[in-house]
Design a protein around this motif. Structure first.
Motif, PDB file in Angstrom:
ATOM      1  N   LEU A  16      64.899  16.371 -18.785  1.00 37.60           N
ATOM      2  CA  LEU A  16      63.574  17.013 -18.766  1.00 37.60           C
ATOM      3  C   LEU A  16      62.398  16.040 -18.839  1.00 37.60           C
ATOM      4  O   LEU A  16      61.253  16.451 -18.693  1.00 37.60           O
ATOM      5  N   GLU A  32      58.252  13.675 -22.470  1.00 35.17           N
ATOM      6  CA  GLU A  32      57.300  14.594 -23.094  1.00 35.17           C
ATOM      7  C   GLU A  32      57.963  15.914 -23.482  1.00 35.17           C
ATOM      8  O   GLU A  32      57.805  16.396 -24.603  1.00 35.17           O
ATOM      9  N   LYS A  33      58.733  16.490 -22.576  1.00 34.66           N
ATOM     10  CA  LYS A  33      59.405  17.760 -22.871  1.00 34.66           C
ATOM     11  C   LYS A  33      60.497  17.575 -23.921  1.00 34.66           C
ATOM     12  O   LYS A  33      60.745  18.471 -24.721  1.00 34.66           O
ATOM     13  N   GLN A  58      58.749  17.672 -27.212  1.00 36.55           N
ATOM     14  CA  GLN A  58      58.366  19.052 -27.518  1.00 36.55           C
ATOM     15  C   GLN A  58      59.570  19.847 -28.023  1.00 36.55           C
ATOM     16  O   GLN A  58      59.478  20.570 -29.013  1.00 36.55           O
ATOM     17  N   ALA A  59      60.696  19.688 -27.338  1.00 38.09           N
ATOM     18  CA  ALA A  59      61.918  20.388 -27.750  1.00 38.09           C
ATOM     19  C   ALA A  59      62.368  19.925 -29.129  1.00 38.09           C
ATOM     20  O   ALA A  59      62.753  20.736 -29.971  1.00 38.09           O
TER      21      ALA A  59
END
Length: 72
Positions: A15, A18-19, A22-23
């Motif tokens: 992903l 950055e993602k 976030q996760a």
């Protein structure tokens, strides 16, 4: 710790960084809540807003001592 590092690396690969961060942030919040509630029930301490009540009642000196000993 290794589980989290490997999980993060896999999510980052699929992903992006950055993602993945976030996760990780979302998962950490859920994981912390589950773990602290389990510890609370097992060890028999009350929680106040997700924080062990005995920690909130510690005098400043003991709290600083705890911080120093846990972080090093």
């Amino acid at each position: 710790m290794m589980h989290h590092a490997m999980w993060f690396a896999e999510v980052q690969q699929h992903l992006g960084k950055e993602k993945a961060f976030q996760a990780l942030n979302e998962v950490y919040k859920i994981s912390y809540d589950v773990q602290i509630k389990r510890l609370s029930k097992t060890l028999g301490f009350e929680l106040k807003d997700g924080i062990p009540a005995p920690l909130l009642d510690l005098p400043e000196e003991k709290l600083n001592n705890l911080r120093e000993n846990v972080c090093c």
